[in-house]
Design an enzyme around this catalytic site. Structure first.
Site, PDB file in Angstrom:
ATOM      1  N   ASP A  89       0.868  -1.187   0.000  1.00 40.81           N
ATOM      2  CA  ASP A  89       0.000   0.000   0.000  1.00 40.81           C
ATOM      3  C   ASP A  89       0.901   1.232   0.000  1.00 40.81           C
ATOM      4  O   ASP A  89       1.523   1.560   1.013  1.00 40.81           O
ATOM      5  CB  ASP A  89      -0.907   0.017   1.236  1.00 40.81           C
ATOM      6  CG  ASP A  89      -2.029  -1.014   1.172  1.00 40.81           C
ATOM      7  OD1 ASP A  89      -1.927  -1.960   0.361  1.00 40.81           O
ATOM      8  OD2 ASP A  89      -3.002  -0.880   1.944  1.00 40.81           O
ATOM      9  N   LYS A 151      -6.847   3.341  -3.071  1.00 38.54           N
ATOM     10  CA  LYS A 151      -7.202   3.316  -1.648  1.00 38.54           C
ATOM     11  C   LYS A 151      -7.456   4.737  -1.171  1.00 38.54           C
ATOM     12  O   LYS A 151      -6.736   5.663  -1.542  1.00 38.54           O
ATOM     13  CB  LYS A 151      -6.055   2.657  -0.875  1.00 38.54           C
ATOM     14  CG  LYS A 151      -6.197   2.644   0.646  1.00 38.54           C
ATOM     15  CD  LYS A 151      -5.018   1.904   1.289  1.00 38.54           C
ATOM     16  CE  LYS A 151      -4.980   2.074   2.799  1.00 38.54           C
ATOM     17  NZ  LYS A 151      -3.832   1.378   3.429  1.00 38.54           N
ATOM     18  N   LYS A 180     -10.118   0.255  -2.139  1.00 41.05           N
ATOM     19  CA  LYS A 180      -9.984  -0.017  -0.709  1.00 41.05           C
ATOM     20  C   LYS A 180     -10.427   1.194   0.091  1.00 41.05           C
ATOM     21  O   LYS A 180      -9.899   2.292  -0.087  1.00 41.05           O
ATOM     22  CB  LYS A 180      -8.540  -0.386  -0.366  1.00 41.05           C
ATOM     23  CG  LYS A 180      -8.316  -0.651   1.136  1.00 41.05           C
ATOM     24  CD  LYS A 180      -6.917  -1.174   1.407  1.00 41.05           C
ATOM     25  CE  LYS A 180      -6.619  -1.243   2.904  1.00 41.05           C
ATOM     26  NZ  LYS A 180      -5.273  -1.776   3.199  1.00 41.05           N
TER      27      LYS A 180
END
Length: 220
Positions: A89, A151, A180
């Site tokens: 991430d 995300k 996400k």
């Protein structure tokens, strides 16, 4: 719906200690969460503890500001994967996005995608700091760079995921890229709302609370 398989069970606090990691890992095993998301220094430990399970090891790169160089982010990515990370991430360069230096933002993401090999890459756009137009642009650049997920948030800025941001991001990236929602899922109701809006993964420290149908106070 198996909501557990949407959850990245998360512990990214600066003061987290091994006993908390042990608890996170045991909970992830018990509930068969999609992953644990931990700081890079804990990746090797988590990977060893989760060997032989379906729970992936996720870690963060350029976190939480996104302001390191692309070379640094690429090195962090390779190091994390060598230590056993399955998913990365990364935080985009938010300042470059806001000043319109779009090619540099895309190249920064691509550096991590290329360093990741066949591992999953999620890019954090830090939606709370962006206008809607900037959110859309960030998602478009992410798709161009070949990422697997976009995300919403680090959980370390001014706000976490919102349903409206998840909807906008899903609308922008289309059906083939993951979305996400991170920070903001405190209950099963929250988690289901994010999924309904288009999220395919949820980053939260309240995974156990969500599975129990309760509501968490605070946390990520």
């Amino acid at each position: 719906m198996n909501i557990n398989k949407y959850i990245d069970h998360t512990l990214l606090k600066a003061d987290s200690v091994q006993s908390q990691l042990d608890q996170l890992i045991e909970e992830a095993k018990a509930y068969d969460f999609a992953s644990v998301c931990v700081n890079p220094c804990w990746v090797a430990y988590a990977a060893k503890a989760l060997k032989g399970t379906d729970v992936k090891v996720c870690t963060v790169v350029g976190f939480p500001l996104g302001a390191t160089t692309s070379a640094t982010k690429a090195f962090e990515t390779k190091d994390a994967i060598e230590n056993g990370a399955d998913e990365i991430d990364m935080v985009i360069n938010i300042g470059l996005l806001k000043q319109g230096d779009y090619q540099a933002v895309e190249d920064d993401m691509r550096a991590v995608v290329e360093a990741s090999g066949d591992k999953l890459v999620k890019v954090i756009i830090e939606a709370c700091l962006l206008t809607d137009d900037e959110k859309v642009k960030a998602c478009q650049l992410a798709v161009n760079a070949g990422v697997d997920f976009v995300k919403t948030s680090t959980g370390f800025s001014t706000g976490g995921a919102t349903v409206s941001d998840v909807k906008l991001m899903r609308q922008t990236v289309g059906p083939d890229i993951g979305v996400k929602a991170a920070g903001g899922a405190r209950s099963l109701e929250d988690a289901l709302a994010f999924v309904e809006a288009g999220a395919t993964r949820i980053g939260t420290s309240a995974g156990v609370t969500i599975m129990k149908g309760e509501v968490a106070n605070g946390g990520y």
